[in-house]
Motif scaffolding. Sequence first.
Motif, PDB file in Angstrom:
ATOM      1  N   GLY A   1      33.327 -32.338 -21.223  1.00  0.00           N
ATOM      2  CA  GLY A   1      34.010 -31.521 -20.225  1.00  0.00           C
ATOM      3  C   GLY A   1      35.093 -30.684 -20.870  1.00  0.00           C
ATOM      4  N   GLY A   2      35.769 -29.925 -20.054  1.00  0.00           N
ATOM      5  CA  GLY A   2      36.840 -29.076 -20.565  1.00  0.00           C
ATOM      6  C   GLY A   2      37.772 -28.646 -19.451  1.00  0.00           C
ATOM      7  N   ALA A   3      38.972 -28.250 -19.834  1.00  0.00           N
ATOM      8  CA  ALA A   3      39.971 -27.757 -18.883  1.00  0.00           C
ATOM      9  C   ALA A   3      40.655 -26.538 -19.482  1.00  0.00           C
ATOM     10  N   ALA A   4      40.782 -25.504 -18.681  1.00  0.00           N
ATOM     11  CA  ALA A   4      41.498 -24.290 -19.087  1.00  0.00           C
ATOM     12  C   ALA A   4      42.841 -24.261 -18.380  1.00  0.00           C
ATOM     13  N   VAL A   5      43.896 -24.014 -19.138  1.00  0.00           N
ATOM     14  CA  VAL A   5      45.242 -23.941 -18.570  1.00  0.00           C
ATOM     15  C   VAL A   5      45.910 -22.647 -19.014  1.00  0.00           C
ATOM     16  N   GLU A   6      46.811 -22.150 -18.179  1.00  0.00           N
ATOM     17  CA  GLU A   6      47.559 -20.932 -18.485  1.00  0.00           C
ATOM     18  C   GLU A   6      49.037 -21.185 -18.246  1.00  0.00           C
ATOM     19  N   TYR A   7      49.864 -20.577 -19.092  1.00  0.00           N
ATOM     20  CA  TYR A   7      51.309 -20.663 -18.914  1.00  0.00           C
ATOM     21  C   TYR A   7      51.850 -19.264 -18.676  1.00  0.00           C
TER      22      TYR A   7
ATOM     23  N   GLY B   1      35.636 -41.437 -13.940  1.00  0.00           N
ATOM     24  CA  GLY B   1      37.061 -41.536 -14.221  1.00  0.00           C
ATOM     25  C   GLY B   1      37.546 -40.762 -15.423  1.00  0.00           C
ATOM     26  N   LEU B   2      36.655 -40.021 -16.080  1.00  0.00           N
ATOM     27  CA  LEU B   2      37.059 -39.279 -17.274  1.00  0.00           C
ATOM     28  C   LEU B   2      37.928 -38.067 -16.947  1.00  0.00           C
ATOM     29  N   ALA B   3      37.802 -37.544 -15.736  1.00  0.00           N
ATOM     30  CA  ALA B   3      38.587 -36.362 -15.364  1.00  0.00           C
ATOM     31  C   ALA B   3      40.079 -36.631 -15.483  1.00  0.00           C
ATOM     32  N   ARG B   4      40.487 -37.854 -15.219  1.00  0.00           N
ATOM     33  CA  ARG B   4      41.917 -38.178 -15.291  1.00  0.00           C
ATOM     34  C   ARG B   4      42.443 -38.028 -16.713  1.00  0.00           C
ATOM     35  N   TYR B   5      41.665 -38.484 -17.701  1.00  0.00           N
ATOM     36  CA  TYR B   5      42.097 -38.376 -19.091  1.00  0.00           C
ATOM     37  C   TYR B   5      42.076 -36.923 -19.564  1.00  0.00           C
ATOM     38  N   LEU B   6      41.069 -36.204 -19.130  1.00  0.00           N
ATOM     39  CA  LEU B   6      41.008 -34.781 -19.467  1.00  0.00           C
ATOM     40  C   LEU B   6      42.184 -34.033 -18.856  1.00  0.00           C
ATOM     41  N   HIS B   7      42.517 -34.369 -17.620  1.00  0.00           N
ATOM     42  CA  HIS B   7      43.628 -33.712 -16.943  1.00  0.00           C
ATOM     43  C   HIS B   7      44.960 -34.031 -17.609  1.00  0.00           C
ATOM     44  N   GLU B   8      45.151 -35.280 -18.021  1.00  0.00           N
ATOM     45  CA  GLU B   8      46.386 -35.644 -18.714  1.00  0.00           C
ATOM     46  C   GLU B   8      46.558 -34.831 -19.994  1.00  0.00           C
ATOM     47  N   GLU B   9      45.460 -34.657 -20.720  1.00  0.00           N
ATOM     48  CA  GLU B   9      45.542 -33.863 -21.945  1.00  0.00           C
ATOM     49  C   GLU B   9      45.840 -32.402 -21.626  1.00  0.00           C
ATOM     50  N   ALA B  10      45.258 -31.889 -20.530  1.00  0.00           N
ATOM     51  CA  ALA B  10      45.510 -30.505 -20.127  1.00  0.00           C
ATOM     52  C   ALA B  10      46.988 -30.290 -19.795  1.00  0.00           C
ATOM     53  N   LEU B  11      47.607 -31.240 -19.110  1.00  0.00           N
ATOM     54  CA  LEU B  11      49.037 -31.134 -18.810  1.00  0.00           C
ATOM     55  C   LEU B  11      49.862 -31.133 -20.092  1.00  0.00           C
ATOM     56  N   SER B  12      49.463 -31.977 -21.028  1.00  0.00           N
ATOM     57  CA  SER B  12      50.166 -32.019 -22.308  1.00  0.00           C
ATOM     58  C   SER B  12      50.069 -30.678 -23.029  1.00  0.00           C
ATOM     59  N   ARG B  13      48.915 -30.058 -22.958  1.00  0.00           N
ATOM     60  CA  ARG B  13      48.729 -28.755 -23.605  1.00  0.00           C
ATOM     61  C   ARG B  13      49.549 -27.669 -22.903  1.00  0.00           C
ATOM     62  N   LEU B  14      49.689 -27.773 -21.588  1.00  0.00           N
ATOM     63  CA  LEU B  14      50.538 -26.824 -20.858  1.00  0.00           C
ATOM     64  C   LEU B  14      51.986 -26.936 -21.321  1.00  0.00           C
TER      65      LEU B  14
ATOM     66  N   ASP C   1      40.409 -14.289  -1.093  1.00  0.00           N
ATOM     67  CA  ASP C   1      41.262 -14.828  -0.041  1.00  0.00           C
ATOM     68  C   ASP C   1      40.930 -16.251   0.381  1.00  0.00           C
ATOM     69  N   GLU C   2      39.697 -16.679   0.198  1.00  0.00           N
ATOM     70  CA  GLU C   2      39.305 -18.014   0.667  1.00  0.00           C
ATOM     71  C   GLU C   2      39.695 -19.080  -0.358  1.00  0.00           C
ATOM     72  N   ILE C   3      40.998 -19.196  -0.544  1.00  0.00           N
ATOM     73  CA  ILE C   3      41.506 -20.071  -1.591  1.00  0.00           C
ATOM     74  C   ILE C   3      42.895 -20.564  -1.188  1.00  0.00           C
ATOM     75  N   MET C   4      43.287 -21.724  -1.677  1.00  0.00           N
ATOM     76  CA  MET C   4      44.593 -22.303  -1.370  1.00  0.00           C
ATOM     77  C   MET C   4      45.321 -22.651  -2.672  1.00  0.00           C
ATOM     78  N   LEU C   5      46.646 -22.732  -2.579  1.00  0.00           N
ATOM     79  CA  LEU C   5      47.479 -23.051  -3.741  1.00  0.00           C
ATOM     80  C   LEU C   5      47.903 -24.509  -3.663  1.00  0.00           C
ATOM     81  N   LEU C   6      47.760 -25.206  -4.781  1.00  0.00           N
ATOM     82  CA  LEU C   6      48.178 -26.597  -4.900  1.00  0.00           C
ATOM     83  C   LEU C   6      49.215 -26.707  -6.009  1.00  0.00           C
ATOM     84  N   THR C   7      50.009 -27.761  -5.960  1.00  0.00           N
ATOM     85  CA  THR C   7      50.941 -28.032  -7.049  1.00  0.00           C
ATOM     86  C   THR C   7      50.818 -29.491  -7.459  1.00  0.00           C
ATOM     87  N   TYR C   8      51.037 -29.762  -8.730  1.00  0.00           N
ATOM     88  CA  TYR C   8      50.947 -31.125  -9.238  1.00  0.00           C
ATOM     89  C   TYR C   8      52.195 -31.896  -8.822  1.00  0.00           C
TER      90      TYR C   8
END
Length: 454
Positions: A190-196, A218-231, A310-317
């Motif tokens: 898998g992969g995650a793209a992040v932007e700052y 449950g792998l998405a959680r580990y991938l997401h943690e790494e993505a936050l670290s990269r951000l 337009d058919e989209i919503m904003l979320l925050t961590y």
Amino acid sequence: MSSPRASNRSVDYDFVSIDEECPPISSADNGEKKPPCFTLLQQFYDELMIPTFPLEEERDAIEDWFGCFRLQMKQRRQLQEQKQQEDIKQALKEVIQEDGIVEAVQKLSNTTIADNAEFDGPAMDVVLMILDEGDDDDDDCNDVTATTTGRFPRRRSSRIRTSMYGGLYAPKSDENARKYSDDKKPIIIGGAAVEYYKKSRVGLLSYIVLRDEFRGCGLARYLHEEALSRLENLANVYGAPFQKERSRNSESIPLLQAVFAETNTAEAGDVTPEQSLLRHNSLYNLGYRLVSFPYAQPPLSTEDVNGSFDEIMLLTYFPYDEQTVRTARHVGEYSMRYCQWFLHQKASNDEGLEITSTGHAQMDVSIPFLYVEDFYQSVFGYDSNDDNEAKKVENGVPDYRTAQYYKLVHWFARQKKGDGRGRVNVCLERPPWNDCKETLGNEFEESLALVGED
């Protein structure tokens, strides 16, 4: 290439950061030579991004990704040269103790420094989770950890976060890239793209994707943690020098105020309503909460200033429930380092952070508004005027401030919410989530009608 079976066995995986794998390059580099990791990035894009986001308007063009990484490679080269010169100056000071002599010697030692390679737009990274099918020498790094269901034990490889400039998985030369056959390709789990976004000081989880056979494990959680670290790393590497040049008071505002994510509404029609609810619950489980802000994704090109999605919503961590928020004094600041907007409000309120009667946290409305403006400027340019009159079209690029959606969000932040000083709710409840944009859009149209009557 045979597909791996994800159940009933341990899985070793490595993380590869494309930003780390890209070597610094000179500002004079014309971009003809691609770093080896671009082959790996192309594989991820072809195998996972396109099947998951088949509509072109749903995903970034990979050439845009390549372009962004090249800008970052040039800026990192410049930062390296500046750091070297600072080290030389400090060393000379310690020996000579004369600033004038130090500067003269430094000039002689510094024949060239790269031209200004700083860029205004967002910095990005793509984190890839790659199946490690080899044997690890370090047994201590291979402790098997089962999921709560016990059906997918997994372990981490000893090579996590190792930067090899593409040497571990990607071919080391263009010649090898042409021989990069399917049986030699790594398996990208898998992969995650992040932007700052440097001006607004926020991060965006652009995409997070897992291969079908690895989903639900449950792998998405580990991938997401790494993505936050990269951000966080992007903010420290590319945000710090940007803010140092632009604001003497930058230290008072965190480099990473908030981490946002986008999700399509159920009405978007890209998946069934049941699949949409499943997607929203998955994001909730990762820690994302709905922001009551009229959000639409600004256009990804300058062809149509009103081409927002337009058919989209904003979320925050914000991975906390209502009870945790009400007793936030028990939550350590380190665990909330990706929720600086909350800590800032908590610190500025002597009586503790208020929770609405409906159990919502609250975010300064200027944070999502400035992010939207930063997003627009990253597409339409950062050289627009600060005056109130709409700028005329220049060089074929329209003024984003004439866009219907921008007018809506500007009205919401600057008028309805008290000139940007108000707050918006962050819903702490589980989905289903309701988009507030239609209701606010109707209110905005009514306000325009009243102005017209006057």
